[in-house]
Motif scaffolding. Structure first.
Motif, PDB file in Angstrom:
ATOM      1  N   LEU A 167      -1.539  17.640  -0.885  1.00  0.00           N
ATOM      2  CA  LEU A 167      -2.913  17.786  -0.404  1.00  0.00           C
ATOM      3  C   LEU A 167      -2.995  18.389   0.990  1.00  0.00           C
ATOM      4  N   GLY A 168      -1.890  18.875   1.524  1.00  0.00           N
ATOM      5  CA  GLY A 168      -1.898  19.443   2.866  1.00  0.00           C
ATOM      6  C   GLY A 168      -1.327  18.469   3.862  1.00  0.00           C
ATOM      7  N   SER A 169      -2.191  17.624   4.435  1.00  0.00           N
ATOM      8  CA  SER A 169      -1.717  16.656   5.430  1.00  0.00           C
ATOM      9  C   SER A 169      -0.932  15.525   4.788  1.00  0.00           C
ATOM     10  N   ASP A 170      -1.225  15.223   3.526  1.00  0.00           N
ATOM     11  CA  ASP A 170      -0.542  14.153   2.794  1.00  0.00           C
ATOM     12  C   ASP A 170      -0.028  14.673   1.464  1.00  0.00           C
ATOM     13  N   THR A 171       0.990  13.999   0.952  1.00  0.00           N
ATOM     14  CA  THR A 171       1.420  14.185  -0.426  1.00  0.00           C
ATOM     15  C   THR A 171       1.450  12.822  -1.091  1.00  0.00           C
ATOM     16  N   PHE A 172       0.817  12.723  -2.251  1.00  0.00           N
ATOM     17  CA  PHE A 172       0.855  11.485  -3.021  1.00  0.00           C
ATOM     18  C   PHE A 172       1.874  11.641  -4.135  1.00  0.00           C
ATOM     19  N   LEU A 173       2.895  10.797  -4.100  1.00  0.00           N
ATOM     20  CA  LEU A 173       3.927  10.805  -5.124  1.00  0.00           C
ATOM     21  C   LEU A 173       3.673   9.671  -6.110  1.00  0.00           C
ATOM     22  N   ARG A 222       0.835  -1.198   0.000  1.00  0.00           N
ATOM     23  CA  ARG A 222       0.000   0.000   0.000  1.00  0.00           C
ATOM     24  C   ARG A 222       0.876   1.257   0.000  1.00  0.00           C
ATOM     25  N   PRO A 223       0.381   2.342  -0.593  1.00  0.00           N
ATOM     26  CA  PRO A 223       1.161   3.583  -0.669  1.00  0.00           C
ATOM     27  C   PRO A 223       1.660   4.070   0.688  1.00  0.00           C
ATOM     28  N   GLU A 224       0.882   3.840   1.747  1.00  0.00           N
ATOM     29  CA  GLU A 224       1.264   4.313   3.079  1.00  0.00           C
ATOM     30  C   GLU A 224       2.289   3.412   3.746  1.00  0.00           C
ATOM     31  N   HIS A 225       2.607   2.276   3.123  1.00  0.00           N
ATOM     32  CA  HIS A 225       3.579   1.342   3.698  1.00  0.00           C
ATOM     33  C   HIS A 225       4.913   1.374   2.969  1.00  0.00           C
ATOM     34  N   LEU A 226       5.136   2.460   2.223  1.00  0.00           N
ATOM     35  CA  LEU A 226       6.426   2.720   1.585  1.00  0.00           C
ATOM     36  C   LEU A 226       7.047   3.941   2.240  1.00  0.00           C
ATOM     37  N   SER A 227       8.226   3.785   2.808  1.00  0.00           N
ATOM     38  CA  SER A 227       8.933   4.947   3.376  1.00  0.00           C
ATOM     39  C   SER A 227       9.762   5.610   2.284  1.00  0.00           C
ATOM     40  N   PRO A 241       5.677   1.472 -12.047  1.00  0.00           N
ATOM     41  CA  PRO A 241       5.040   2.665 -11.486  1.00  0.00           C
ATOM     42  C   PRO A 241       4.498   2.380 -10.091  1.00  0.00           C
ATOM     43  N   LEU A 242       4.659   3.336  -9.197  1.00  0.00           N
ATOM     44  CA  LEU A 242       4.218   3.186  -7.814  1.00  0.00           C
ATOM     45  C   LEU A 242       3.562   4.474  -7.351  1.00  0.00           C
ATOM     46  N   THR A 243       2.651   4.342  -6.404  1.00  0.00           N
ATOM     47  CA  THR A 243       2.086   5.499  -5.705  1.00  0.00           C
ATOM     48  C   THR A 243       2.546   5.438  -4.258  1.00  0.00           C
ATOM     49  N   VAL A 244       3.008   6.564  -3.750  1.00  0.00           N
ATOM     50  CA  VAL A 244       3.545   6.638  -2.389  1.00  0.00           C
ATOM     51  C   VAL A 244       2.768   7.688  -1.614  1.00  0.00           C
ATOM     52  N   ARG A 245       2.344   7.333  -0.411  1.00  0.00           N
ATOM     53  CA  ARG A 245       1.696   8.306   0.476  1.00  0.00           C
ATOM     54  C   ARG A 245       2.748   8.820   1.443  1.00  0.00           C
ATOM     55  N   ALA A 246       3.093  10.094   1.310  1.00  0.00           N
ATOM     56  CA  ALA A 246       4.168  10.675   2.100  1.00  0.00           C
ATOM     57  C   ALA A 246       3.635  11.814   2.956  1.00  0.00           C
ATOM     58  N   ASP A 247       4.483  12.318   3.826  1.00  0.00           N
ATOM     59  CA  ASP A 247       4.121  13.455   4.672  1.00  0.00           C
ATOM     60  C   ASP A 247       3.781  14.677   3.810  1.00  0.00           C
ATOM     61  N   GLY A 248       2.805  15.432   4.256  1.00  0.00           N
ATOM     62  CA  GLY A 248       2.372  16.595   3.487  1.00  0.00           C
ATOM     63  C   GLY A 248       3.445  17.642   3.285  1.00  0.00           C
ATOM     64  N   GLU A 249       4.464  17.646   4.147  1.00  0.00           N
ATOM     65  CA  GLU A 249       5.509  18.659   4.067  1.00  0.00           C
ATOM     66  C   GLU A 249       6.692  18.238   3.195  1.00  0.00           C
ATOM     67  N   ILE A 250       6.636  17.035   2.610  1.00  0.00           N
ATOM     68  CA  ILE A 250       7.761  16.564   1.819  1.00  0.00           C
ATOM     69  C   ILE A 250       8.007  17.493   0.633  1.00  0.00           C
TER      70      ILE A 250
END
Length: 333
Positions: free
Chosen positions: A281-287, A258-263, A296-305
């Motif tokens: 998106l503010g609280s999150d950033t989707f890369l 899952r995107p949230e399980h990729l550091s 291709p991958l989708t990553v859920r990262a910190d919004g400040e990245i």
């Protein structure tokens, strides 16, 4: 009471089978969501329960009583459709009261039940208005109020929020969930939106081409999808599914993460990747990235990245969160 049991229920239109053969148990008081892509049979299944479609085979029980051949009016179910279907010339009070009036209830009973429903739905101050004077969310609450006054064994919702904008859908999700908490009545809710399913359901039924792929709580389906279809459908953004060398290294045809399980790191990690689109998106950033040899991958990262198009990043999957699937698409233990 509102226990609903389906035994070997099927539905065909001519030579075309829509629902092949379904067994399902819905407990009294449960909030059950039927979810799946367009054309998967979820609305047809709801209509079979309601009696709006005849079954081609099998048995439908409500509180242990066989209702398979009974008319909709005798099943003690209330249906709320995508279309509000309100009478424009009637006030809110008269719209809510209409099924009671048709049932021959006394004026005193009608007045009390309408007042009670209006209080539950925050419509007390709108009872003398007509539908044209209401917002979309208020109209949907009137349609729900018309169902509540019938005191059904179960409520059936067929994509009731599809006509609302995003903000109203969010509000109405909360209101319907709170209504379930108050009434403690069985609710079956059809949607193609898995976010609605995850946030509202006690139990989710994932449908695909008329078949039940998996039944379970939102977290059960999120944590332990039983096959590739459920893995790719439940979760937002959807699970990354990877084949080839990376999957083989884990003894599988396909692995999911899952995107949230990729550091994410800018210096080191298991997979080197190049950033394509970064959705801040503010609280999150989707890369949305591409990694050679992985895909291709989708990553859920910190919004400040601070990642942007063209940047190089390093990704590391959480090994305890990797899902493995065999050649048949079924999850491996």
């Amino acid at each position: 009471m509102g226990q609903i049991t389906l035994k070997n229920v099927s539905k065909s239109f001519g030579a075309t089978t829509i629902i092949p053969d379904i067994d399902l148990e819905i407990e009294d008081g449960e909030f059950v969501v039927f979810v799946g892509p367009s054309g998967c049979g979820k609305s047809t299944l709801l209509r079979l329960i309601a009696g709006l479609e005849d079954t081609s085979g099998g048995t439908i029980l409500i509180d242990g009583r066989d209702v398979t051949g009974e008319a909709p009016a005798k099943r003690k179910l209330a249906m709320v459709f995508q279309s509000y279907a309100l009478y424009p010339h009637m006030t809110v009070a008269r719209n809510i009261a209409f099924p009671l009036k048709m049932a021959g209830e006394s004026p005193d009973v009608i007045e009390k039940k309408v007042a009670d429903a209006a209080r539950v739905l925050n419509l007390t101050n709108y009872l003398e208005r007509r539908p044209g004077q209401l917002s979309g969310g208020q109209r949907q609450r009137v349609a729900i109020g018309r169902a509540i006054v019938r005191q059904p064994s179960a409520f059936l919702f067929d994509e009731p929020l599809s006509n609302l904008d995003a903000a109203l859908r969010g509000t109405m999700r909360l209101e319907i969930s709170e209504l379930h908490n108050q009434l403690k009545t069985t609710m079956i809710y059809v949607t193609h939106d898995q976010v609605e399913a995850m946030t509202m359901a006690d139990k989710i039924v994932v449908l695909n081409a008329g078949n039940i792929e998996q039944v379970g709580s939102p977290l059960e389906l999120y944590r332990s999808p039983r096959n590739l279809f459920v893995a790719g459908f439940i979760g937002s953004p959807r699970m990354n599914l990877i084949e080839g060398k990376t999957a083989a290294e884990h003894g599988a045809k396909t692995v999911g993460i899952r995107p949230e399980h990729l550091s994410v790191s800018t210096t080191e990690g298991a997979w080197k990747a190049t950033v394509g689109v970064a959705e801040h998106l503010g609280s999150d950033t989707f890369l949305h990235v591409h990694s050679d040899g992985v895909g291709p991958l989708t990553v859920r990262a910190d919004g400040e990245i601070g990642a942007h198009h063209g940047d190089t990043v390093w990704l590391t999957p959480d090994p305890s969160k990797i899902h493995r699937f065999g050649a048949d698409g079924i999850a491996l233990q």
